[in-house]
Write a protein that holds these residues in place. Sequence first.
Motif, PDB file in Angstrom:
ATOM      1  N   ALA A   1      -2.530  -2.673  -4.812  1.00 22.30           N
ATOM      2  CA  ALA A   1      -3.754  -2.384  -5.544  1.00 22.30           C
ATOM      3  C   ALA A   1      -5.010  -2.476  -4.684  1.00 22.30           C
ATOM      4  O   ALA A   1      -6.029  -1.874  -5.029  1.00 22.30           O
ATOM      5  CB  ALA A   1      -3.897  -3.353  -6.726  1.00 22.30           C
ATOM      6  N   HIS A   2      -4.950  -3.217  -3.578  1.00 22.50           N
ATOM      7  CA  HIS A   2      -6.160  -3.415  -2.777  1.00 22.50           C
ATOM      8  C   HIS A   2      -5.805  -3.985  -1.410  1.00 22.50           C
ATOM      9  O   HIS A   2      -4.835  -4.730  -1.259  1.00 22.50           O
ATOM     10  CB  HIS A   2      -7.134  -4.363  -3.481  1.00 22.50           C
TER      11      HIS A   2
ATOM     12  N   GLU B   1      -9.485   5.369  -7.172  1.00 28.30           N
ATOM     13  CA  GLU B   1      -9.342   4.653  -5.906  1.00 28.30           C
ATOM     14  C   GLU B   1     -10.604   4.764  -5.060  1.00 28.30           C
ATOM     15  O   GLU B   1     -11.363   5.738  -5.156  1.00 28.30           O
ATOM     16  CB  GLU B   1      -8.151   5.206  -5.116  1.00 28.30           C
TER      17      GLU B   1
ATOM     18  N   ARG C   1      -5.671   7.709 -11.850  1.00 31.11           N
ATOM     19  CA  ARG C   1      -5.786   6.683 -10.811  1.00 31.11           C
ATOM     20  C   ARG C   1      -7.150   6.777 -10.122  1.00 31.11           C
ATOM     21  O   ARG C   1      -7.482   7.805  -9.540  1.00 31.11           O
ATOM     22  CB  ARG C   1      -4.648   6.853  -9.803  1.00 31.11           C
TER      23      ARG C   1
ATOM     24  N   TYR D   1       0.817  -1.214   0.000  1.00 31.83           N
ATOM     25  CA  TYR D   1       0.000   0.000   0.000  1.00 31.83           C
ATOM     26  C   TYR D   1       0.855   1.270   0.000  1.00 31.83           C
ATOM     27  O   TYR D   1       0.501   2.265  -0.629  1.00 31.83           O
ATOM     28  CB  TYR D   1      -0.914  -0.021   1.219  1.00 31.83           C
TER      29      TYR D   1
ATOM     30  N   ARG E   1       2.106   2.285  -7.069  1.00 31.17           N
ATOM     31  CA  ARG E   1       0.772   2.831  -7.313  1.00 31.17           C
ATOM     32  C   ARG E   1       0.841   4.345  -7.538  1.00 31.17           C
ATOM     33  O   ARG E   1       0.119   4.901  -8.375  1.00 31.17           O
ATOM     34  CB  ARG E   1      -0.162   2.509  -6.154  1.00 31.17           C
TER      35      ARG E   1
ATOM     36  N   CYS F   1      -7.714   0.126  -5.703  1.00 24.72           N
ATOM     37  CA  CYS F   1      -7.249   0.976  -6.800  1.00 24.72           C
ATOM     38  C   CYS F   1      -7.647   0.260  -8.090  1.00 24.72           C
ATOM     39  O   CYS F   1      -7.068  -0.778  -8.436  1.00 24.72           O
ATOM     40  CB  CYS F   1      -5.733   1.183  -6.746  1.00 24.72           C
TER      41      CYS F   1
END
Length: 403
Positions: free
Chosen positions: A288-289, A176, A174, A161, A166, A273
């Motif tokens: 990403a998550h 999110e 992006r 994260y 990212r 994301c």
Amino acid sequence: MKTQVGIIGAGPAGLILAQLLHLQGIDSVILERKSRDNIEGTVKAGILEQTTIDILREMGVGDRMDREGHFHNGNYFQFNGQRSHIDLKKYSGGKQVVVYPQHEVIIDLVNARYENGKDIIFDVQDVTLHDLNTKQPKIRYRKNGLDEELVCDFIAGCDGYHGPSRHAIPDKLRKEHVHFYQFGWLGILSDSKPAADELIYANHDQGFALLSTRTPILQRHYLQVDPFDDIANWSDDRIWTELTERTKTNDGWQVPDGPINTKGIFQMRSFVCETMQFGRLFIAGDAAHTVPPTGAKGLNLAATDVKVMARGISEFYQNGSTDILDRYSDICLRRVWGAERFSYFMTRLLHTNPNYDSFERGVQLSELDYYTSSEAGLTMIAENYVGLPIQWEQAGNVKNLIK
């Protein structure tokens, strides 16, 4: 230095990707900001769903997991002092989960990496990404006080994260989503006997509790607490008193206690994301998550992300096809949102919400009764807990549900 795939991060996502690529004859370089001792020695939870079990076995790194992991055919949901068994294997068509901590997975993957004659560059600093919209993206970093550059065909951002990958995606592109929960978890590692043969998820008026297991003598348990509470307020006696109260059953059963080795409090959040690719950069796992741990999905999502990524990269080198790579975000997000939904569902179902009135609390208990006694409810929990399959076909309009 040049390579085909530059991988940022030696967590589960990066290491699994490197092994999958190696089996296809694709070269990679892994950069990691921490030391080997750090990544192998940081104890983290690890419930591996069937898809992840299969991936590790297919890669040839599942032997120790099969020998030492604790394979579970189900788990327990507890409320009103009564415990119900969820037969995961029965209601999922024969699938299982295994309790095998994340750091053990990392140890196996690091060993495989070195057995393949490959290296991992540990202790790197100041990692930055460049030229992502070209055919030769670059990773720049510092190692031992020297500036270095890695030229790649593709970059895999598996750096968590807080990593740089990212953030290398332009802000205007992006997309999110983040959701913070009012619940925190206090986690402990204790020298005690296992509470049960499988995990116990307990809903109680005073808050949620989870009784997990690590080894026959080392256990991992959790309590729902205020996420902003100070761990200094929680003595060992207070922790065991709460665990006992929240998990005891009407027949007099109580959790086995013992010395507590480590304890800490963390806040829970859900994060997605949706922009998982930009140019030749593809992000995976916690980059990403993130999910609350209630659904046991974090590591498993990382594994399936890179399974998709590896297949896409392999097809590119085999026949020049970019079909999977072009649809990487869509393919992954279909499963990501499914896991986010299930984790959100489990968190809402099992935690005690202090803002609920008596009616809402009654509805919550009724839901628990339904999901532990209905064939449809048991099937829903089992199918999601053991892991939904990767859906390689066109993902439809799933991402368009979020406006």
